[in-house]
Design an enzyme around this catalytic site. Sequence first.
Site, PDB file in Angstrom:
ATOM      1  CG  HIS A  25      -5.697   2.050   5.008  1.00 38.68           C
ATOM      2  ND1 HIS A  25      -5.242   2.973   5.915  1.00 38.68           N
ATOM      3  CD2 HIS A  25      -4.704   1.151   4.838  1.00 38.68           C
ATOM      4  CE1 HIS A  25      -3.999   2.638   6.274  1.00 38.68           C
ATOM      5  NE2 HIS A  25      -3.656   1.538   5.631  1.00 38.68           N
ATOM      6  CD  GLU A  32      -3.591  -2.558   7.280  1.00 38.70           C
ATOM      7  OE1 GLU A  32      -2.495  -2.836   6.834  1.00 38.70           O
ATOM      8  OE2 GLU A  32      -4.181  -1.495   7.026  1.00 38.70           O
ATOM      9  CE  LYS A  37       0.410   3.460   4.739  1.00 41.26           C
ATOM     10  NZ  LYS A  37       0.302   3.625   6.169  1.00 41.26           N
ATOM     11  CG  ASN A  68      -1.677   1.284   1.396  1.00 40.06           C
ATOM     12  OD1 ASN A  68      -1.835   2.038   0.441  1.00 40.06           O
ATOM     13  ND2 ASN A  68      -2.180   1.554   2.606  1.00 40.06           N
ATOM     14  CB  SER A  98       5.028  -1.823  11.837  1.00 39.06           C
ATOM     15  OG  SER A  98       4.630  -0.477  12.029  1.00 39.06           O
ATOM     16  N   GLY A 129       2.304   2.268  10.557  1.00 36.97           N
ATOM     17  CA  GLY A 129       3.239   3.376  10.365  1.00 36.97           C
ATOM     18  C   GLY A 129       3.928   3.821  11.634  1.00 36.97           C
ATOM     19  CD  GLU A 182      -2.718   5.585   6.650  1.00 37.23           C
ATOM     20  OE1 GLU A 182      -2.718   5.671   5.412  1.00 37.23           O
ATOM     21  OE2 GLU A 182      -1.781   5.064   7.302  1.00 37.23           O
TER      22      GLU A 182
HETATM   23  C1  PEP Z   1      -0.791   0.079   5.796  1.00 35.52           C
HETATM   24  O1  PEP Z   1      -0.757   1.198   5.336  1.00 35.52           O
HETATM   25  O2  PEP Z   1      -1.725  -0.666   5.495  1.00 35.52           O
HETATM   26  C2  PEP Z   1       0.302  -0.352   6.669  1.00 35.52           C
HETATM   27  C3  PEP Z   1       0.222  -1.526   7.223  1.00 35.52           C
HETATM   28  O3  PEP Z   1       1.344   0.517   6.850  1.00 35.52           O
HETATM   29  P1  PEP Z   1       2.766   0.192   7.546  1.00 35.52           P
HETATM   30  O4  PEP Z   1       3.230  -1.136   7.009  1.00 35.52           O
HETATM   31  O5  PEP Z   1       3.649   1.317   7.155  1.00 35.52           O
HETATM   32  O6  PEP Z   1       2.515   0.120   9.018  1.00 35.52           O
END
Ligand code: PEP
Length: 251
Positions: free
Chosen positions: A94, A166, A11, A9, A212, A172, A96
């Site tokens: 997501h 998630e 972003k 992803n 992460s 992040g 975000e």
């Molecule tokens: C994500 O954006 O779905 C995500 C898991 O980000 P990150 O791996 O940077 O934590």
Amino acid sequence: MRKYVIAGNWKMNNTPAQTRALIEEMKPLVADAKCDVVICAPYVDLAAAVEAAEGSNIAIGAENLHWAEKGAFTGEISAEMLKAVGVKYVIIGHSERRQYFGETDLTVNARLKAALAAGLIPIVCVGETLEERELGITVETVARQTKIALKDIDAAAAKGVIIAYEPVWAIGTGKVATDDQANEVNGAIRGVLADIYDKATADEMVIQYGGSMNAGNAAGLLAKEHIDGGLIGGASLKAQDFAVIVKAASK
Ligand code: PEP
């Protein structure tokens, strides 16, 4: 046997030129993957991503879509538009988008129906905030998000839906859920899917972990029973790191 799906992803990162370069760099590194490999990119990069990935085992996804077929929705993008540029996957709900753009469980359900109707493979994100985890309502939270997302979607269609667990506190932040924490929640989500549908359907559905995940921790997470792949943010912006994760899912 569920096939693992490793999805990046990106972003709000990369221009079309940067997209082409990063996909070209990734292609040879993931060419022998035994899992499905997906890169989800910003709308304006999708045409470049599809073109760069052509003939490779990298499929391209979008990061969102609108639920309506067309009309007066300034700034939005429909499933048909995504299909027309060669997109195969789409991320829905997501955290975000839930946190910053007013996404709700009901709009996730509407977007999911539009994606399925168009033949896109949806990656539906669920996950608790730190506050919800500390209140002890992690499983209730992901169960509610999962049930509402899948409202009015039958078992046959649900089999094509990917769920990404998630935890919001792990996205992040560098704070990854432990292998057992992630597996426990993914297992609980599979239980919810069995309640909504049946065990056979739940056992077929891919449930990723995201938050992460990186080159160092992917193998441990992916070795767990209920973790069928990953949704990868930061580490998907680095070809070498992403390739290590793909390799860890290629067992
Ligand atoms: C994500 O954006 O779905 C995500 C898991 O980000 P990150 O791996 O940077 O934590």
